[in-house]
Structure formats: structure tokens, C-alpha cells
Design an enzyme around this catalytic site. Structure first.
Site, PDB file in Angstrom:
ATOM      1  N   SER A  80       0.832  -1.209   0.000  1.00  0.00           N
ATOM      2  CA  SER A  80       0.000   0.000   0.000  1.00  0.00           C
ATOM      3  C   SER A  80       0.866   1.258   0.000  1.00  0.00           C
ATOM      4  CB  SER A  80      -0.938   0.001   1.217  1.00  0.00           C
ATOM      5  OG  SER A  80      -1.961  -0.965   1.054  1.00  0.00           O
ATOM      6  N   TYR A 119      -8.221  -6.309  -2.671  1.00  0.00           N
ATOM      7  CA  TYR A 119      -8.271  -6.236  -4.121  1.00  0.00           C
ATOM      8  C   TYR A 119      -9.670  -6.555  -4.628  1.00  0.00           C
ATOM      9  CZ  TYR A 119      -3.203  -6.511  -3.719  1.00  0.00           C
ATOM     10  OH  TYR A 119      -1.894  -6.270  -3.384  1.00  0.00           O
TER      11      TYR A 119
END
Length: 342
Positions: free
Chosen positions: A133, A231
Site C-alpha cells: 500500500s 483487491y
């Protein structure tokens, strides 16, 4: 524990796994920190800066590997580096074990524990260690900077004595970490931003940032399965056709398209087709953040910037975090030190 940072040998990689600042935190925890000479140079961290932070600068990778208990890297270790490691050592890096089975087998053969930062679960409890991230955030921001650099007009609209300038129209495909970072950067530059994601629940996040969510007129299931691990799951064929039809409607209107659909270990889905590129205006820009896995655009060439016959610029660079090496290294170094601390 002696923790050592190796210099990255991958071509074009400018990041470093431990910075002087993150080394300071590790030393406060009682660890000794070592760094290979020149490891931080491309990220703007000199050997002198490490020495000032109390870090021992070692002359070669072989010496560092011989002295350290734990080795830190950004990219996965090379076969040569692994063969120099001894049983009981630990290496921390973006290892991608599913894609590097032979390297993983070699680590097991050497008795080396491999910790893959790319396998840190994308959950709230692990946010401090979520290096994927951290890097996606930088990639999304940098994508907008690259788009602005390639775009021949202002992002923000203006009304001046010399004439009226319309705002740039930007479409961000995918509203994960990279997509949201791109939306924030584009909005802050004054662009008119549209964004799409297969997960309708992110519409509120997109709109709260000043962008407009692209809705589809679709009644069936959007995805073949539930989204997991932060995701989006693969889309159903029916949903995909509706999605592509909507993109074809938007293509002639958009000045900049930023695609971010990429799941580690999978080929990138094709979301921006050649006929969509042909519909775009000359001077339009496509930034494909999925280029390393083939790209979301049919015409993307990994690690290259191309101009199509109709004048559309397609950027397929795969090193966006490395293009902001100082910031990327600071964030990655913090991910590593939180991992070691916890």
C-alpha cells in the site's frame, strides 16, 4: 540483532530498504544497523548520513552478509546473494514467493528464512507494515505527475484576458490505494476527475474526494467472487462488456486516463482497448500502472513511452515508486522497522 541493508542491484532501482531515519528507530530498539556502502546514494542518502545516524557502513555485500543476522532489501535477493547467506539468517524484501519458486527453494536449501513484505495482509492491524500500500500510494501520486508532464495543457481551468482554458478531464480506472492517490492528486491540481471501480461501495470514497463516480446500468452480479485482501475480484463477463461499453462512451471526452487494475501474481486485465485509444483526442495521455503485468491498455509497452498514430501518449513505466526514491525509501524503511518491532 544485527540488521543490514544491501545495495539494490536491479537496473533502475533507486530505493533503499533502510534509511538513516528508520535506522535510528531500529537502534533505539537495541539493534545494530549496518548498510552496504552506496546503498542509499540513488535515493539521496549518503554514507555520511548513515554514519551520523550511528550506522556502520560496510565496504561490500559479502562483508555485510557475513556480519548481519537479518538482511533487508527492496527487490528480492539474487541467487548469488542467497548463496552467500548462511543457515539461520533472515532476509526481508519484496520476495513474491509464488512467482519466484526456484529462489524460495534455494532459500530453503540454504536454511535462510525469507520474509516477503508483499505477503503482509492488507488489514487494519497490519497497516504499519503494509509495504504494498505504501508503494501503491506513491505510484498513484506519481502517475498524475507523469500525466501532467506529458499533457500539453493546464490541469485546472482558467478564465484570462487571453482566453478561456477548460479543465483537464481525467478518468481513473480502479479506486484502490493507487487509484485513490491518483484521484487526490488530480483533484488538487484542479482537474475534472471521473473514477470507476467494480466495487460500488467505494463510490462514496471517490465522491468525498471531489471526483465523480462512473456508474453502470447493470442489474446482474458485478463480480465472479467476493473481493479479498484489499483487491477487487475478477468481473463477470456480462459486467465486463457493460464496463467496456461505458469506457467507449467516455474515451472521446477524456484527456487523461490512469489505469490501476493490478493484482500481484496475475496478468493485468485488459480494460482500455485499442479501439478506445483510437477514439481519444490527439495529445491525450494514458498512464498504465499495470504495465509490469502486461498493462490494462492493449497498446502499452512496459518501461516505454509511446505515441500512437492518432497522437495519444501511452506511458508504461514500471518504476513509479523508484522515481520518488527518497519518499519511497522512507515509507518502506518504516514498514520494515515496524515489522521488526512488532
Amino acid at each position: 540483532m544485527k540488521i543490514g541493508a544491501l545495495r539494490e542491484g536491479f537496473e533502475g532501482e533507486a530505493r533503499v530498504s533502510i534509511t538513516p531515519a528508520s535506522a535510528g528507530h531500529l537502534r533505539k530498539l537495541g539493534h545494530e544497523v549496518l548498510v552496504e556502502t552506496g546503498a542509499g546514494a540513488r535515493a539521496g542518502f549518503s554514507d555520511e548520513a548513515y554514519l551520523a545516524a550511528g550506522v556502520e557502513v560496510v565496504a561490500s555485500a559479502a562483508q555485510l552478509i557475513a556480519q548481519a543476522d537479518t538482511l533487508a532489501k527492496v527487490r528480492q535477493p539474487t541467487e548469488a546473494e542467497l548463496r552467500q547467506m548462511r543457515s539461520g539468517q533472515t532476509v526481508i524484501s519484496f520476495f513474491y514467493p509464488a512467482q519466484n519458486a526456484e529462489l524460495l527453494a534455494l532459500a530453503r536449501e540454504q536454511g535462510v528464512t525469507a520474509i516477503a513484505m508483499d505477503m503482509v495482509p492488507r488489514i487494519s492491524r497490519a497497516q504499519k507494515m503494509d509495504a504494498l500500500s505504501s508503494m501503491a500510494n506513491i505510484a498513484g501520486y506519481r502517475a498524475v505527475i507523469e500525466a501532467a508532464n506529458n499533457f500539453g495543457r493546464f490541469f485546472a481551468g482558467q478564465v484570462t484576458a487571453a482566453g478561456k482554458v477548460p479543465p483537464a478531464r481525467v478518468l481513473v480506472v480502479g479506486a484502490g490505494v493507487a487509484g485513490l492517490a491518483a484521484i487526490g492528486a488530480a483533484v488538487s491540481l484542479g482537474a475534472q476527475v471521473n473514477a470507476f471501480d467494480v466495487r460500488p461501495e467505494v463510490a462514496e470514497q471517490i465522491e468525498s474526494m471531489g471526483a465523480e463516480f462512473v456508474y453502470l446500468d447493470f442489474d446482474g452480479p458485478a463480480q465472479d467472487g467476493a473481493a479479498t485482501g484489499g483487491y477487487a475480484a475478477p468481473s463477470s463477463p456480462e459486467f465486463r462488456e457493460k464496463q467496456l461499453a461505458r469506457f467507449r462512451e467516455l474515451a472521446p471526452q477524456m484527456d487523461i486516463v490512469i489505469t490501476t487494475a493490478l493484482i500481484p501474481g496475475r496478468d493485468a486485465p485488459k480494460l482500455w482497448t485499442a479501439d478506445m485509444v483510437a477514439m481519444m483526442k490527439p495529445g491525450s495521455v494514458i498512464i498504465d500502472l499495470a504495465a509490469e503485468k502486461g498493462g490494462n491498455c492493449d497498446l502499452t509497452v512496459p518501461d516505454e513511452r509511446i505515441v500512437t498514430e492518432n497522437g495519444v501518449i501511452i506511458v508504461g513505466y514500471t518504476d513509479f515508486p523508484s522515481r520518488m526514491a527518497a519518499q519511497s525509501s522512507e515509507l518502506y524503511g518504516n514498514n520494515i522497522r515496524h515489522f521488526i518491532a512488532d
